[in-house]
Write a protein that holds these residues in place. Sequence first.
Motif, PDB file in Angstrom:
ATOM      1  N   ASP A   1       0.800  -1.216   0.000  1.00  0.00           N
ATOM      2  CA  ASP A   1       0.000   0.000   0.000  1.00  0.00           C
ATOM      3  C   ASP A   1       0.837   1.273   0.000  1.00  0.00           C
ATOM      4  O   ASP A   1       0.295   2.377  -0.009  1.00  0.00           O
ATOM      5  N   LEU A   2       2.155   1.148  -0.002  1.00  0.00           N
ATOM      6  CA  LEU A   2       3.037   2.313  -0.081  1.00  0.00           C
ATOM      7  C   LEU A   2       3.919   2.269  -1.326  1.00  0.00           C
ATOM      8  O   LEU A   2       4.546   3.261  -1.680  1.00  0.00           O
ATOM      9  N   ARG A   3       3.944   1.145  -2.006  1.00  0.00           N
ATOM     10  CA  ARG A   3       4.915   0.899  -3.073  1.00  0.00           C
ATOM     11  C   ARG A   3       4.952   2.000  -4.130  1.00  0.00           C
ATOM     12  O   ARG A   3       6.029   2.467  -4.517  1.00  0.00           O
ATOM     13  N   THR A   4       3.811   2.433  -4.616  1.00  0.00           N
ATOM     14  CA  THR A   4       3.811   3.403  -5.713  1.00  0.00           C
ATOM     15  C   THR A   4       4.208   4.804  -5.264  1.00  0.00           C
ATOM     16  O   THR A   4       4.582   5.631  -6.098  1.00  0.00           O
ATOM     17  N   ALA A   5       4.123   5.090  -3.974  1.00  0.00           N
ATOM     18  CA  ALA A   5       4.413   6.443  -3.491  1.00  0.00           C
ATOM     19  C   ALA A   5       5.864   6.829  -3.748  1.00  0.00           C
ATOM     20  O   ALA A   5       6.165   8.004  -4.004  1.00  0.00           O
ATOM     21  N   PHE A   6       6.788   5.872  -3.696  1.00  0.00           N
ATOM     22  CA  PHE A   6       8.206   6.196  -3.865  1.00  0.00           C
ATOM     23  C   PHE A   6       8.502   6.692  -5.276  1.00  0.00           C
ATOM     24  O   PHE A   6       9.266   7.641  -5.464  1.00  0.00           O
ATOM     25  N   VAL A   7       7.888   6.059  -6.258  1.00  0.00           N
ATOM     26  CA  VAL A   7       8.092   6.495  -7.642  1.00  0.00           C
ATOM     27  C   VAL A   7       7.369   7.807  -7.896  1.00  0.00           C
ATOM     28  O   VAL A   7       7.905   8.711  -8.547  1.00  0.00           O
ATOM     29  N   ARG A   8       6.155   7.923  -7.387  1.00  0.00           N
ATOM     30  CA  ARG A   8       5.426   9.179  -7.584  1.00  0.00           C
ATOM     31  C   ARG A   8       6.181  10.351  -6.973  1.00  0.00           C
ATOM     32  O   ARG A   8       6.278  11.431  -7.571  1.00  0.00           O
ATOM     33  N   ALA A   9       6.722  10.150  -5.778  1.00  0.00           N
ATOM     34  CA  ALA A   9       7.500  11.220  -5.143  1.00  0.00           C
ATOM     35  C   ALA A   9       8.727  11.564  -5.976  1.00  0.00           C
ATOM     36  O   ALA A   9       9.048  12.740  -6.183  1.00  0.00           O
TER      37      ALA A   9
ATOM     38  N   GLY B   1       8.185  13.918  -8.605  1.00  0.00           N
ATOM     39  CA  GLY B   1       7.785  15.257  -8.212  1.00  0.00           C
ATOM     40  C   GLY B   1       6.363  15.405  -7.729  1.00  0.00           C
ATOM     41  O   GLY B   1       5.861  16.528  -7.589  1.00  0.00           O
ATOM     42  N   ASP B   2       5.692  14.314  -7.421  1.00  0.00           N
ATOM     43  CA  ASP B   2       4.306  14.355  -6.962  1.00  0.00           C
ATOM     44  C   ASP B   2       4.254  14.593  -5.452  1.00  0.00           C
ATOM     45  O   ASP B   2       4.674  13.742  -4.663  1.00  0.00           O
ATOM     46  N   ALA B   3       3.718  15.738  -5.043  1.00  0.00           N
ATOM     47  CA  ALA B   3       3.676  16.090  -3.627  1.00  0.00           C
ATOM     48  C   ALA B   3       2.805  15.124  -2.832  1.00  0.00           C
ATOM     49  O   ALA B   3       3.078  14.866  -1.654  1.00  0.00           O
ATOM     50  N   ALA B   4       1.761  14.559  -3.458  1.00  0.00           N
ATOM     51  CA  ALA B   4       0.916  13.599  -2.757  1.00  0.00           C
ATOM     52  C   ALA B   4       1.699  12.326  -2.422  1.00  0.00           C
ATOM     53  O   ALA B   4       1.485  11.709  -1.372  1.00  0.00           O
ATOM     54  N   GLY B   5       2.612  11.932  -3.305  1.00  0.00           N
ATOM     55  CA  GLY B   5       3.463  10.792  -3.007  1.00  0.00           C
ATOM     56  C   GLY B   5       4.380  11.071  -1.825  1.00  0.00           C
ATOM     57  O   GLY B   5       4.597  10.210  -0.964  1.00  0.00           O
ATOM     58  N   VAL B   6       4.922  12.270  -1.763  1.00  0.00           N
ATOM     59  CA  VAL B   6       5.769  12.663  -0.634  1.00  0.00           C
ATOM     60  C   VAL B   6       4.966  12.601   0.660  1.00  0.00           C
ATOM     61  O   VAL B   6       5.429  12.061   1.683  1.00  0.00           O
ATOM     62  N   ALA B   7       3.752  13.137   0.630  1.00  0.00           N
ATOM     63  CA  ALA B   7       2.916  13.141   1.828  1.00  0.00           C
ATOM     64  C   ALA B   7       2.565  11.723   2.277  1.00  0.00           C
ATOM     65  O   ALA B   7       2.518  11.433   3.481  1.00  0.00           O
ATOM     66  N   ALA B   8       2.343  10.827   1.318  1.00  0.00           N
ATOM     67  CA  ALA B   8       2.015   9.445   1.666  1.00  0.00           C
ATOM     68  C   ALA B   8       3.170   8.770   2.397  1.00  0.00           C
ATOM     69  O   ALA B   8       2.960   8.031   3.366  1.00  0.00           O
TER      70      ALA B   8
END
Length: 565
Positions: free
Chosen positions: A307-315, A318-325
């Motif tokens: 449930d966190l895997r995609t956040a690292f690539v999104r961050a 440059g995706d701020a929502a990925g950073v927040a996750a």
Amino acid sequence: MRPTAALPACALALALAACGGGGGGGGGGAAADALPAVDVSTVAAADPGSALPAGWQHGAFMEVFVRSYQDSDGNGSGDLRGLISRLDYLRDLGVRGLWLMPVTASQDHDHGYAVADYRAVEPAYGSLADLDALLAAAHARGIGVILDYVMNHSAASNPLFVNSAASASSPWRNWYVWRATDPGGWSVFGADPWHSAVSAAGGVYFGAFSAQMPDWNLLEPAVVAYHHDNLRFWLNRGVDGFRFDAVGNLVENGPAAWLDQPQDYALMADVRTLLAGYAGRFMVCEAPDDPQGFGAASACGGAFAFDLRTAFVRAAQGDAAGVAAIAAYPASAPAGMAPFIANHDAFAGARLWNQLYGSATTAPDHGAAYKLAAAGYLLLPGTPFLYYGEEIGMADTAGPGGDAAQRSPMSWTADPLAAGFSTVAPYRALAANAATQNVAAQQADPRSILAFYKALLALRNGRVSIAAGTWEWPFASGRVLGFQRAAPVAGGIERTLVLVNYGPATIVPVPGLAPAATLTALLSAALSDTAAAGAAQPCQPQPPGNAAPAVALAAQAVCVFAVGP
């Protein structure tokens, strides 16, 4: 795992084992006078102890597909002796644990998840003596070894299933899930999981992943006891633990109740209790649909953070929502979660290289985005898992994707024949970028992806606060991730501040720092070519007197500080 392609077909006349472990269509039966012997002997606990330092399981693990790591005998396929020959590389990288995809004797002779014998080594990999040698050599280097264990299903060629399928009155019949006829109304992963048996006994059996992978009946106590004996068989040899496959699929209670059933959690809690009887062991579970539920202490006590895997690539993009996750996750998740970005299964995403760069064979900005993705998970709480080749930016094979494309031979050199994996053409195509992204090339480049991974793992291994400390003062400020890790050490508290800037240069206030706190740089890296050229000090604490302590960050920078009083 998720459903696999059909396994090789061969005639199902007598025991499936006689056809070399393949099998098309349904699973099989056998003539009564040709049934293979079964081994369900009990195994008592005999803990040899642990040769590893306390806390070893908080270091980074690497998932290794033995068939694709190193060929030692020139047949184009990897083996245990080949892996042993690469242990110095893994130690120097900073890996503290290895997860081996199944090394047990299999029907598929590829990925290994169709287990034909739970207490034997896949012949192409070597022998039990070779596995013992691997354990000894890894332990001598401070590296633990956990095995992939498949509790949900066996191979159709497993002697227990062959016996079970042979007769409706077989003493092993209830070890698998049988019905007289297809009950209808079921759909698992988009397909009917009930398969017709090729035997005089008839009937249909349940196989969620494949007709060649019949599900065990884990409501039968004797089956559960058999698996516990198998686990003790390996633990008694010195194996350091297990990765458990597909734990949300263990028990089926109906066509709408086949995933993440209450019995699944209880079964894994019992396994965790078994492992707790051995010193220094570790377990982690694959549960894509409820990672935190299985990661809880009431179940596995550790699970992959799907449930966190995609956040690292999104961050990293440059995706701020990925950073927040990323900033929010550890505070609410169980302590034993295992962050990762990619693994051997396509459903979990392509290799990190392909997620970021597609089919490109070289990375822009010396792989700045790639390094940012790595920094986002390798310094988090829990136990991070790399996938072999990730540390050099290894890509999928060229052409169509899928599981096989993510399991290519390791890229050791630029050799066009086998990339240093073998002396002959390998059994599978090389990674598409093997000519540019290989170990030999990167060892000579101080700004390589490999060099950055080494730096991150050195921090994790050298700072107890990063490896096993508490998670404190996390924040996400636009495209900046920040957090502190703290742990007691002799003489006080070791505290580490981590700042990852996924965006442009900025000055960021840092919560939780005393006005007079001192920050000593442990890692100060501007990752993009532009930022590296223009930032003499990528991570610059601001002078006292600001409204709050702050740090000036270069664009796409990773900053790690020791925090002093």
